[in-house]
Design a protein around this motif. Sequence first.
Motif, PDB file in Angstrom:
ATOM      1  N   UNK A  23      18.917   0.045 -10.166  1.00  0.00           N
ATOM      2  CA  UNK A  23      19.967  -0.963 -10.271  1.00  0.00           C
ATOM      3  C   UNK A  23      21.289  -0.248 -10.532  1.00  0.00           C
ATOM      4  N   UNK A  24      22.305  -0.578  -9.729  1.00  0.00           N
ATOM      5  CA  UNK A  24      23.635   0.011  -9.911  1.00  0.00           C
ATOM      6  C   UNK A  24      24.521  -0.994 -10.643  1.00  0.00           C
ATOM      7  N   UNK A  25      24.876  -0.703 -11.900  1.00  0.00           N
ATOM      8  CA  UNK A  25      25.608  -1.667 -12.731  1.00  0.00           C
ATOM      9  C   UNK A  25      26.945  -2.089 -12.125  1.00  0.00           C
ATOM     10  N   UNK A  26      27.151  -3.394 -12.079  1.00  0.00           N
ATOM     11  CA  UNK A  26      28.418  -4.014 -11.683  1.00  0.00           C
ATOM     12  C   UNK A  26      28.799  -3.788 -10.223  1.00  0.00           C
ATOM     13  N   UNK A  27      27.926  -3.175  -9.431  1.00  0.00           N
ATOM     14  CA  UNK A  27      28.255  -2.926  -8.023  1.00  0.00           C
ATOM     15  C   UNK A  27      27.916  -4.157  -7.193  1.00  0.00           C
ATOM     16  N   UNK A  28      28.780  -4.442  -6.205  1.00  0.00           N
ATOM     17  CA  UNK A  28      28.581  -5.622  -5.382  1.00  0.00           C
ATOM     18  C   UNK A  28      27.670  -5.297  -4.204  1.00  0.00           C
ATOM     19  N   UNK A  29      27.720  -6.108  -3.172  1.00  0.00           N
ATOM     20  CA  UNK A  29      26.771  -5.976  -2.063  1.00  0.00           C
ATOM     21  C   UNK A  29      26.928  -4.645  -1.322  1.00  0.00           C
ATOM     22  N   UNK A  30      28.114  -4.050  -1.390  1.00  0.00           N
ATOM     23  CA  UNK A  30      28.335  -2.772  -0.711  1.00  0.00           C
ATOM     24  C   UNK A  30      27.891  -1.562  -1.509  1.00  0.00           C
ATOM     25  N   UNK A  31      27.654  -1.719  -2.812  1.00  0.00           N
ATOM     26  CA  UNK A  31      27.225  -0.632  -3.715  1.00  0.00           C
ATOM     27  C   UNK A  31      28.070   0.620  -3.473  1.00  0.00           C
ATOM     28  N   UNK A  42       0.820  -1.207   0.000  1.00  0.00           N
ATOM     29  CA  UNK A  42       0.000   0.000   0.000  1.00  0.00           C
ATOM     30  C   UNK A  42       0.858   1.262   0.000  1.00  0.00           C
ATOM     31  N   UNK A  43       1.978   1.215   0.709  1.00  0.00           N
ATOM     32  CA  UNK A  43       2.807   2.403   0.872  1.00  0.00           C
ATOM     33  C   UNK A  43       3.784   2.601  -0.262  1.00  0.00           C
ATOM     34  N   UNK A  44       4.675   3.561  -0.079  1.00  0.00           N
ATOM     35  CA  UNK A  44       5.700   3.890  -1.065  1.00  0.00           C
ATOM     36  C   UNK A  44       6.919   2.992  -0.834  1.00  0.00           C
ATOM     37  N   UNK A  45       7.440   2.440  -1.921  1.00  0.00           N
ATOM     38  CA  UNK A  45       8.490   1.428  -1.810  1.00  0.00           C
ATOM     39  C   UNK A  45       9.601   1.736  -2.790  1.00  0.00           C
ATOM     40  N   UNK A  46      10.847   1.790  -2.281  1.00  0.00           N
ATOM     41  CA  UNK A  46      12.035   1.947  -3.113  1.00  0.00           C
ATOM     42  C   UNK A  46      12.902   0.712  -2.956  1.00  0.00           C
ATOM     43  N   UNK A  47      13.234   0.096  -4.086  1.00  0.00           N
ATOM     44  CA  UNK A  47      14.018  -1.137  -4.126  1.00  0.00           C
ATOM     45  C   UNK A  47      15.321  -0.853  -4.868  1.00  0.00           C
ATOM     46  N   UNK A  48      16.456  -1.188  -4.250  1.00  0.00           N
ATOM     47  CA  UNK A  48      17.775  -0.878  -4.820  1.00  0.00           C
ATOM     48  C   UNK A  48      18.658  -2.116  -4.767  1.00  0.00           C
ATOM     49  N   UNK A  49      19.445  -2.339  -5.820  1.00  0.00           N
ATOM     50  CA  UNK A  49      20.363  -3.482  -5.835  1.00  0.00           C
ATOM     51  C   UNK A  49      21.545  -3.177  -6.748  1.00  0.00           C
ATOM     52  N   UNK A  50      22.671  -3.814  -6.483  1.00  0.00           N
ATOM     53  CA  UNK A  50      23.818  -3.784  -7.384  1.00  0.00           C
ATOM     54  C   UNK A  50      23.779  -5.008  -8.280  1.00  0.00           C
ATOM     55  N   UNK A  51      23.994  -4.827  -9.561  1.00  0.00           N
ATOM     56  CA  UNK A  51      23.878  -5.971 -10.483  1.00  0.00           C
ATOM     57  C   UNK A  51      25.023  -6.960 -10.319  1.00  0.00           C
ATOM     58  N   UNK A  52      26.141  -6.527  -9.709  1.00  0.00           N
ATOM     59  CA  UNK A  52      27.291  -7.412  -9.532  1.00  0.00           C
ATOM     60  C   UNK A  52      27.399  -7.970  -8.126  1.00  0.00           C
TER      61      UNK A  52
END
Length: 721
Positions: free
Chosen positions: A692-700, A655-665
């Motif tokens: 999505x942050x290209x080629x970034x690992x878990x630490x982004x 229901x609320x506002x949602x931001x999803x972020x990930x590194x592709x690497x």
Amino acid sequence: MKRILVLLFLVLCYTNPSVAQLKKVTLEEIWSSNFSPERLESIRSMNNGNQYTLLKSNPNNLFSAIEKYDYTSLQRIETIVSTEDNSDIPYFTTYLFSEEESAIILGTQVEKVYRRSTKGIYYTYDLANKQLKQISDQKIQEPSFSPDGTKIAYVYRNNLYVFDRITSNRTQLTFDGLENNIINGIADWVYEEEFYLVRAFEWNSDGTKLAFLKFDESEVPVFSMDRYGEDLYPSQTVFKYPKAGETNAKVSLQIYDLVTENMDLVSLDSPYYIPRLEWRNNPDDLSIHSINRHQNHLKLWSYNVLTKKLSLLHEETDKAYLKIKDDLTFLPDDRFIWSSEKDGYNHLYLYSKEGELLNQITSGAWEVTKYYGYNPETSVLFFQSTENGSINRDVYSITLKGKKKKRLSSKSGTNSADFSSNFSFFINTYSSANTPPIATLNSADNGEEINVILDNALLRTKLLSYEISPKEFSTLSVNGNDLNMWMIKPKNFDPKKKYPLLMVQYSGPGSQRVANKWNNDNDYWFQMLASNDYIVACIDGRGTGFKGRDFKKVTYKELGKYEVEDQIKAAEELSKLAYIDEQRTGIWGWSYGGFMSTNCLLKGNETFEMAIAVAPVTSWRFYDTVYTERFMQTPQENPSGYDENSPLNYPELLKGKYLLVHGSGDDNVHVQNSMRMVEALVQANKAFDWAIYPDKDHGIYGGNTKLHLYTKMTNFIMKNL
């Protein structure tokens, strides 16, 4: 006269931050390291216990040096090796002394492999004749001296080698190493990540034998990640990654005899994981940790290489799980120290050389959080614990018999120690939530402060001109438990106003985010949000650590159930406060915290109006065997535990506002988790934001990445909360 008073007022406003307008922390300042505290460089005690070494380096002019200092005076005694003094020595970033301190391994061109593993070009430097030798022409892993310093074992392309410093000969010990198939002497991905094991070989005490682990990954499923880079075509990173319920590498233990050149396979009693090897004092006796797949039955073995006899020294079971630790210490007479939660809290125990329990060394409703070591001359050991409260850490000493316990640290907050090799001194690093790190030299006998090494006075002065609010610690009664909490309020807090609330958390098993210590850059971000009239709070719910075994292990087989219930209920309780706007409650988290924030927004859709999830797990079916099965067993055994708390299975609740972020690497929490969440939300026709942050690992991270990410999250919060 009036003009003089006005000028005086302006001078006071300029010089007194309490009167003058304080500056707000900015993201640009945070991520340009403007507020980074000075920290004590990693020190290494010399064998004499009176001196230590530091690595000094400057990558801009490729200068590096190892310098020796005196503990008591803190004065530099000499430069042991330097790129300035010897032009043949390349710029180095790591170093390792041989046991007798006659030689050093220097690491150059060191690059990261995974989270903890690296490879590089390494040299050995002889202190007596100033001779420099390159160990290998290729980038190698984990070079390690033999006890007498004459040889160095290392791994190259999954095979184990020995370099002779005297003759410069290189001997290859294994020949079947093959990428994504066989690994000798280096741990596979999941052992490195979850057992913190990289170097999987150990020299015995006289340097005649090498014990090592062989990983057969041939049946482990392959995971691949696209690398976008700057080339016309993307490349792929391919590695073996065993997801929950899937096949792990088959691990075997082998011992190579450098005298006879024989290789022996050690037959253990059906081990599933072999996470630790450690030679005992006798060069023919090896200790081995083995643990079953559920990680609730741990065995400590002793193996004699001459008789081929395998004997069980100690075993431990738990209704939930056991975690591998590094507290095992064999005393000169082969008695050993071991840590365990068997009485409900993590404590230290003393066992005979045959494995018979002699006595419990520490006890009480508190946890030993770090074991520092044992002084055989005084029969005293040193440890860190939560005896002064679960959010605090103090340094203590105690005898092997559990007598004469002394608190060696004096300030309330987080104290950690780095002891000299003879346990005469320790460097105590102290911080609190509102005090940057302070390092002092202390006596190990009574904790008396001898010298102040660093105090971060410049940072403390700088922060006086900024809007910095203190962290306020308390507890919150939630679901029958008093949960640790901190809160940051705006500097100009008005209890008559209504403020939006952002809850921050991690919540993973055994973790802690409510701690009385100087934290990282996220704290400055929270201060920036507070200066923009947000209240930021953090609550450690059930499943987190340092409050006893039962509190931590209640989440067993149900990751994402009780922790989510606690965060939702905590938000409801905080919303009852007169100064909290109950219609503006958000939650943020990274990794396990992202899994939590996503679940809270869905399951708590009447409580939370906004959530940000960075690099979240969205189904534990996607995560690795060792971590996931420790807490959940396998998906085949516990399907409901995996699915009932996976946000993939109820996207319609958004229901609320949602931001999803990930590194592709991200090789740890794969971007697959977020892609599957995206698809679930799309099919549920739910609006959301993602990046999505290209080629970034878990630490982004890298370049402006962190600044960009935190700018995006800040804008999202200010727009939607």
